[in-house]
Design a protein around this motif. Sequence first.
Motif, PDB file in Angstrom:
ATOM      1  N   ALA A  75       0.815  -1.209   0.000  1.00  0.00           N
ATOM      2  CA  ALA A  75       0.000   0.000   0.000  1.00  0.00           C
ATOM      3  C   ALA A  75       0.853   1.266   0.000  1.00  0.00           C
ATOM      4  O   ALA A  75       0.409   2.319  -0.448  1.00  0.00           O
ATOM      5  CB  ALA A  75      -0.919   0.004   1.223  1.00  0.00           C
ATOM      6  N   LEU A  76       2.090   1.174   0.507  1.00  0.00           N
ATOM      7  CA  LEU A  76       2.949   2.356   0.563  1.00  0.00           C
ATOM      8  C   LEU A  76       3.432   2.784  -0.821  1.00  0.00           C
ATOM      9  O   LEU A  76       3.671   3.950  -1.062  1.00  0.00           O
ATOM     10  CB  LEU A  76       4.168   2.093   1.451  1.00  0.00           C
ATOM     11  N   GLY A  77       3.605   1.828  -1.699  1.00  0.00           N
ATOM     12  CA  GLY A  77       4.051   2.174  -3.044  1.00  0.00           C
ATOM     13  C   GLY A  77       5.557   2.248  -3.162  1.00  0.00           C
ATOM     14  O   GLY A  77       6.270   1.329  -2.782  1.00  0.00           O
ATOM     15  N   ALA A  78       6.051   3.364  -3.684  1.00  0.00           N
ATOM     16  CA  ALA A  78       7.481   3.523  -3.987  1.00  0.00           C
ATOM     17  C   ALA A  78       8.334   3.458  -2.727  1.00  0.00           C
ATOM     18  O   ALA A  78       7.934   3.880  -1.649  1.00  0.00           O
ATOM     19  CB  ALA A  78       7.721   4.835  -4.707  1.00  0.00           C
ATOM     20  N   PHE A  79       9.531   2.945  -2.887  1.00  0.00           N
ATOM     21  CA  PHE A  79      10.489   2.810  -1.795  1.00  0.00           C
ATOM     22  C   PHE A  79      10.986   4.182  -1.379  1.00  0.00           C
ATOM     23  O   PHE A  79      11.461   4.959  -2.196  1.00  0.00           O
ATOM     24  CB  PHE A  79      11.651   1.927  -2.263  1.00  0.00           C
ATOM     25  N   THR A  80      10.867   4.493  -0.085  1.00  0.00           N
ATOM     26  CA  THR A  80      11.346   5.755   0.480  1.00  0.00           C
ATOM     27  C   THR A  80      12.249   5.419   1.665  1.00  0.00           C
ATOM     28  O   THR A  80      11.759   5.024   2.720  1.00  0.00           O
ATOM     29  CB  THR A  80      10.168   6.614   0.977  1.00  0.00           C
ATOM     30  N   PRO A  81      13.571   5.545   1.501  1.00  0.00           N
ATOM     31  CA  PRO A  81      14.462   5.146   2.604  1.00  0.00           C
ATOM     32  C   PRO A  81      14.326   6.065   3.818  1.00  0.00           C
ATOM     33  O   PRO A  81      14.193   7.273   3.687  1.00  0.00           O
ATOM     34  CB  PRO A  81      15.855   5.244   1.990  1.00  0.00           C
ATOM     35  N   HIS A  82      14.354   5.439   4.995  1.00  0.00           N
ATOM     36  CA  HIS A  82      14.277   6.190   6.246  1.00  0.00           C
ATOM     37  C   HIS A  82      15.605   6.188   6.993  1.00  0.00           C
ATOM     38  O   HIS A  82      15.809   7.024   7.861  1.00  0.00           O
ATOM     39  CB  HIS A  82      13.186   5.612   7.143  1.00  0.00           C
ATOM     40  N   LEU A  83      16.458   5.244   6.673  1.00  0.00           N
ATOM     41  CA  LEU A  83      17.786   5.235   7.289  1.00  0.00           C
ATOM     42  C   LEU A  83      18.762   4.470   6.402  1.00  0.00           C
ATOM     43  O   LEU A  83      18.375   3.705   5.541  1.00  0.00           O
ATOM     44  CB  LEU A  83      17.754   4.641   8.704  1.00  0.00           C
ATOM     45  N   ARG A  84      20.036   4.758   6.632  1.00  0.00           N
ATOM     46  CA  ARG A  84      21.116   4.028   5.962  1.00  0.00           C
ATOM     47  C   ARG A  84      21.827   3.258   7.067  1.00  0.00           C
ATOM     48  O   ARG A  84      22.114   3.795   8.131  1.00  0.00           O
ATOM     49  CB  ARG A  84      22.074   4.979   5.265  1.00  0.00           C
ATOM     50  N   ALA A  85      22.102   1.978   6.806  1.00  0.00           N
ATOM     51  CA  ALA A  85      22.689   1.138   7.844  1.00  0.00           C
ATOM     52  C   ALA A  85      23.714   0.198   7.238  1.00  0.00           C
ATOM     53  O   ALA A  85      23.645  -0.155   6.062  1.00  0.00           O
ATOM     54  CB  ALA A  85      21.606   0.331   8.533  1.00  0.00           C
ATOM     55  N   ASP A  86      24.683  -0.177   8.068  1.00  0.00           N
ATOM     56  CA  ASP A  86      25.641  -1.228   7.731  1.00  0.00           C
ATOM     57  C   ASP A  86      25.018  -2.552   8.166  1.00  0.00           C
ATOM     58  O   ASP A  86      24.715  -2.725   9.349  1.00  0.00           O
ATOM     59  CB  ASP A  86      26.952  -1.029   8.496  1.00  0.00           C
ATOM     60  N   VAL A  87      24.796  -3.457   7.234  1.00  0.00           N
ATOM     61  CA  VAL A  87      24.187  -4.748   7.537  1.00  0.00           C
ATOM     62  C   VAL A  87      25.175  -5.845   7.178  1.00  0.00           C
ATOM     63  O   VAL A  87      25.696  -5.875   6.055  1.00  0.00           O
ATOM     64  CB  VAL A  87      22.863  -4.928   6.766  1.00  0.00           C
ATOM     65  N   THR A  88      25.435  -6.750   8.130  1.00  0.00           N
ATOM     66  CA  THR A  88      26.317  -7.888   7.915  1.00  0.00           C
ATOM     67  C   THR A  88      25.503  -9.173   8.053  1.00  0.00           C
ATOM     68  O   THR A  88      24.964  -9.459   9.133  1.00  0.00           O
ATOM     69  CB  THR A  88      27.458  -7.901   8.958  1.00  0.00           C
ATOM     70  N   LEU A  89      25.383  -9.902   6.953  1.00  0.00           N
ATOM     71  CA  LEU A  89      24.623 -11.148   6.977  1.00  0.00           C
ATOM     72  C   LEU A  89      25.376 -12.220   7.758  1.00  0.00           C
ATOM     73  O   LEU A  89      26.582 -12.404   7.569  1.00  0.00           O
ATOM     74  CB  LEU A  89      24.361 -11.628   5.555  1.00  0.00           C
ATOM     75  N   ARG A  90      24.671 -12.938   8.611  1.00  0.00           N
ATOM     76  CA  ARG A  90      25.265 -14.014   9.390  1.00  0.00           C
ATOM     77  C   ARG A  90      25.428 -15.255   8.512  1.00  0.00           C
ATOM     78  O   ARG A  90      24.680 -15.448   7.553  1.00  0.00           O
ATOM     79  CB  ARG A  90      24.363 -14.376  10.569  1.00  0.00           C
ATOM     80  N   PRO A  91      26.380 -16.116   8.858  1.00  0.00           N
ATOM     81  CA  PRO A  91      26.486 -17.371   8.103  1.00  0.00           C
ATOM     82  C   PRO A  91      25.265 -18.245   8.399  1.00  0.00           C
ATOM     83  O   PRO A  91      24.771 -18.263   9.531  1.00  0.00           O
ATOM     84  CB  PRO A  91      27.773 -18.015   8.626  1.00  0.00           C
ATOM     85  N   PRO A  92      24.770 -18.985   7.403  1.00  0.00           N
ATOM     86  CA  PRO A  92      23.581 -19.806   7.619  1.00  0.00           C
ATOM     87  C   PRO A  92      23.909 -21.057   8.436  1.00  0.00           C
ATOM     88  O   PRO A  92      25.069 -21.445   8.572  1.00  0.00           O
ATOM     89  CB  PRO A  92      23.138 -20.170   6.203  1.00  0.00           C
ATOM     90  N   ALA A  93      22.871 -21.717   8.949  1.00  0.00           N
ATOM     91  CA  ALA A  93      23.049 -22.936   9.735  1.00  0.00           C
ATOM     92  C   ALA A  93      23.546 -24.087   8.854  1.00  0.00           C
ATOM     93  O   ALA A  93      24.309 -24.930   9.302  1.00  0.00           O
ATOM     94  CB  ALA A  93      21.739 -23.322  10.409  1.00  0.00           C
ATOM     95  N   LEU A  94      23.113 -24.120   7.611  1.00  0.00           N
ATOM     96  CA  LEU A  94      23.532 -25.179   6.683  1.00  0.00           C
ATOM     97  C   LEU A  94      24.476 -24.592   5.637  1.00  0.00           C
ATOM     98  O   LEU A  94      24.168 -23.572   5.009  1.00  0.00           O
ATOM     99  CB  LEU A  94      22.320 -25.793   5.985  1.00  0.00           C
ATOM    100  N   PRO A  95      25.607 -25.231   5.404  1.00  0.00           N
ATOM    101  CA  PRO A  95      26.555 -24.699   4.422  1.00  0.00           C
ATOM    102  C   PRO A  95      25.978 -24.573   3.011  1.00  0.00           C
ATOM    103  O   PRO A  95      26.387 -23.708   2.256  1.00  0.00           O
ATOM    104  CB  PRO A  95      27.702 -25.718   4.447  1.00  0.00           C
ATOM    105  N   ILE A  96      25.015 -25.385   2.679  1.00  0.00           N
ATOM    106  CA  ILE A  96      24.428 -25.320   1.335  1.00  0.00           C
ATOM    107  C   ILE A  96      23.684 -24.008   1.114  1.00  0.00           C
ATOM    108  O   ILE A  96      23.510 -23.563  -0.015  1.00  0.00           O
ATOM    109  CB  ILE A  96      23.507 -26.527   1.086  1.00  0.00           C
TER     110      ILE A  96
END
Length: 175
Positions: A75-96
């Motif tokens: 319902a919001l429509g177009a993407f409107t950023p509210h913040l900029r952040a450093d995101v680091t993805l964690r390693p998954p539980a399964l190596p695959i």
Amino acid sequence: MSTIQSRRRLIVVILLCVAVGGAVVRHYAERGTTTRDIATLLMVLWVPIIGNVIAWLIGKLPRRAPPPEPVTFDALGAFTPHLRADVTLRPPALPIHDVPLAAGEYRCALVIDNEGFSARWFVPQGELLERGKAHALDIEFLKPDLAKPRFVQGADFRVLVGDSFIADGRVLQLR
């Protein structure tokens, strides 16, 4: 009023009158007589009707307004950023599952302490987000009024998707 409704109302009135008449006859009849037994049966005629009477009374009660539709990103429509952040993805539980995130929209909850806020971010076409490496991302909140006070510059948060925390982040800049 429709024909069916008026017929139903007439049937209810007739059966209730028969039941009241049975009560009067039963009151004056002697114990153990057939007249008293038949009057008791006439009194019981109200039982199938009482459900209709109760349904009619419930129909007369004022109804609450339906709850408002929940707000969604669609319902919001177009993407409107509210913040900029450093995101680091964690390693998954399964190596695959240790593959980079492809381009597209990702929805999640950003969690600070025990509070979660619905958010989304986009990975641009032609880019991949590698696991274990920090990526600067623009993030949009579903309800920025509630989330922005908690996400001050330098605040640490976790990214929740489903029932798993998939990433850690830090706020770089509010917009």
